[in-house]
Design an enzyme around this catalytic site. Structure first.
Site, mmCIF file in Angstrom:
data_model
loop_
_atom_site.group_PDB
_atom_site.id
_atom_site.type_symbol
_atom_site.label_atom_id
_atom_site.label_comp_id
_atom_site.label_asym_id
_atom_site.label_seq_id
_atom_site.Cartn_x
_atom_site.Cartn_y
_atom_site.Cartn_z
ATOM 1 N N GLU A 172 28.187 80.460 -12.477
ATOM 2 C CA GLU A 172 28.172 81.786 -12.434
ATOM 3 C C GLU A 172 27.393 82.677 -13.702
ATOM 4 O OE1 GLU A 172 31.766 83.682 -11.195
ATOM 5 O OE2 GLU A 172 32.056 82.187 -9.886
ATOM 6 N N GLU A 380 32.397 77.237 -4.433
ATOM 7 C CA GLU A 380 33.818 77.737 -4.762
ATOM 8 C C GLU A 380 34.078 78.754 -3.574
ATOM 9 O OE1 GLU A 380 34.683 79.695 -8.466
ATOM 10 O OE2 GLU A 380 33.526 78.231 -9.580
#
Length: 509
Positions: A172, A380
């Protein structure tokens, strides 16, 4: 209510990976033991007012000392893969220079424990724990940090490259940039807003450099990157909202995926150029490094984003959601948009909308934007809810009935599988797996210990692990998936040749 495991097991294709994910800083603790150096996040957590409840990750889940027991939990789940991250300051305390052998030894033991239980390792190189000396030198606003991560990648490749099946270079970069350097809600706590864009570029450059270092180091596994993706819609119709949707889509999604997957930064609406001026000044040689072919692309999905014009109202359907970063409220006057609430959707404890119907939208947008997208893993997916420990009615042992989490995971997994199935809205995507966030309750960054995402409840006072209903549900799904696959394989092998031929070309259950 959640879908039954029989139904979901039938949707899971052969070879699909079911996994669970964690991050080193959130679970390991032992921040000053065995030669580990401080990270930028260590310093940030000790600054007053930064973390909910004044919490730190000094102990977290004490995974550093309890790792074999936690791997036992993984083995009990019966999943295919475990995604974990390396602690950069545990292995290379200064961010450059000497390697800490005791840090290497810890991950050696972890990998050996996983492989002994037939659990495939997915290793994240960088999950936000920048060594403090590098943070002091400018962190991700300093281009040199990209080269230091590449050096760390070379170390990881040499020491672990023979045992890791898949590598994630960076987790991320969107969140590191926006929350850490733009809004100040994450380490290092800088509030540069649009002046944070150099950090975004340096992170993607670091990905490319690290990818080269991993491959040059002779890794035996695959390598890719993971980013969070959020479909963006306007709170109202109209040109102004359309422009702001485009701005946020660039800032959150395309600024990080376009250079990796297309070799260029996104084309910018002329109205937005004052905000995104930095992206027009990128050298071609950087883009070549950033856009090297990937073996897979990791996508994290939690919720879609709804954009409103100007500072957000404090009440009403467009009010800023409770769980979104407070700096968006505090600095609303400095931003042309706000993140609006989602009327009609249930919300997690974090205030995020529970919107599995937007996961197919995310996947379809990725397929449309990136025709040559490599295989995709959802690296995720998960939700925080308020979990309550009660005695089990039969055994009197502590238990947690987290039915909302079970429902969340079932609906999101079904949405991903059906969207990417033949004739689905994202049928062009080769979806290879889904990783649940997360194995156990942990240190949830700025939220401290107030948000529980785990399949396993952690009593942070005693470090007791308590399996939640979601743990048992996922264990059952994994077992039924394997059982169904084994039955199908046995039937196919025993079928007469002419029967097999007659079924040629038909979809497999």
């Amino acid at each position: 209510m959640a879908l039954g495991t029989d139904h979901l097991a039938a949707l899971i294709p052969s070879g699909f990976t079911l996994g669970v994910a964690t991050a080193a800083f959130q679970i390991e603790g032992a921040v000053a033991e065995d030669g580990r150096g401080p990270s930028g996040w260590d310093a940030f957590t000790h600054e007053p007012g930064r973390i909910a409840g004044g919490a730190t990750a000094d102990t977290a889940c004490d995974h550093y000392h309890r790792m074999p027991l936690d791997v036992d939990l993984l083995a009990e789940l019966g999943l295919d893969s475990y995604r974990f991250s390396l602690s950069w300051p545990r292995i290379q305390p200064g961010g450059q220079g000497p390697v800490n052998q005791r840090g290497i030894d810890f991950y050696d033991r972890l990998l050996d424990e996983l492989l002994a239980r037939d659990i495939s390792p997915m290793c994240t190189l960088y999950h936000w724990d920048t060594p403090l000396p590098l943070e002091h030198a400018g962190g991700w606003l300093n281009r040199d940090t990209a080269y230091r991560l590449a050096d760390f990648a070379a170390i990881a490749a040499e020491r672990f490259g023979d045992r890791v099946e898949r590598w994630v270079t960076i987790n991320e970069p969107t969140t590191v940039t926006l929350n850490g350097y733009g809004l100040g809600v994450h380490a290092p706590g800088q509030t540069g807003l649009f002046d944070a864009l150099p950090a975004a570029h340096h992170l993607i450059l670091a990905h490319g450099l690290s990818l080269s270092a991993l491959r040059a180091g002779g890794i035996s596994g695959e390598a890719g990157i993971t980013n969070v993706y959020s479909p963006v819609v306007g709170a109202k119709d109209g040109l102004a909202h359309d422009v702001l949707v485009e701005l946020f889509d660039v800032l959150h999604n395309r600024m990080f995926s376009d250079p990796v997957l297309l070799g260029r930064y996104p084309s910018i609406n002329p109205v937005l150029k004052p905000f995104l001026q930095y992206l027009r000044e990128i050298p071609d040689e950087d883009l070549a490094v950033m856009s090297q072919p990937l073996d897979f692309y990791g996508l994290n999905y939690y919720f879609p984003t709804r954009i409103g014009l100007g500072p957000g109202p404090s009440t009403g359907p467009d009010a800023v959601p409770d769980g979104l970063p407070e700096p968006l409220i505090q600095q609303g006057a400095d931003l042309p948009f706000h993140l609006a609430g989602w009327p009609g959707y249930a919300r997690t404890e974090f205030g995020w909308p529970v919107a599995p119907d937007y996961l197919p939208v995310a996947l379809a947008q990725m397929a449309e934007r990136y025709p040559n997208l490599p295989p995709v893993y959802i690296t995720e997916g998960g939700a925080s809810f308020k979990d309550v420990v009660v005695p089990d009615a039969l055994t009197n042992e502590p238990s947690v009935a987290d039915v909302r989490r079970v429902d969340y995971l079932a609906r999101h997994l079904e949405a991903a599988l059906t969207a990417t199935a033949p004739n689905g809205p994202a049928a062009g995507i080769d979806l290879r797996g889904y990783y649940v966030w997360t194995l156990m309750d942990n240190f949830e960054w700025a939220a401290g210990y107030s948000q529980r995402f785990g399949l396993v409840y952690v009593d942070f006072a005693t470090q007791q692990r308590i399996r939640k209903s979601s743990f048992h549900w996922l264990k059952d799904l994994a077992a039924r998936r394997r059982s169904d696959a084994g039955t199908a394989t046995a039937l196919a092998r025993s079928a007469p040749a002419e029967s097999t031929s007659a079924k040629s070309g038909q979809p497999q259950a």
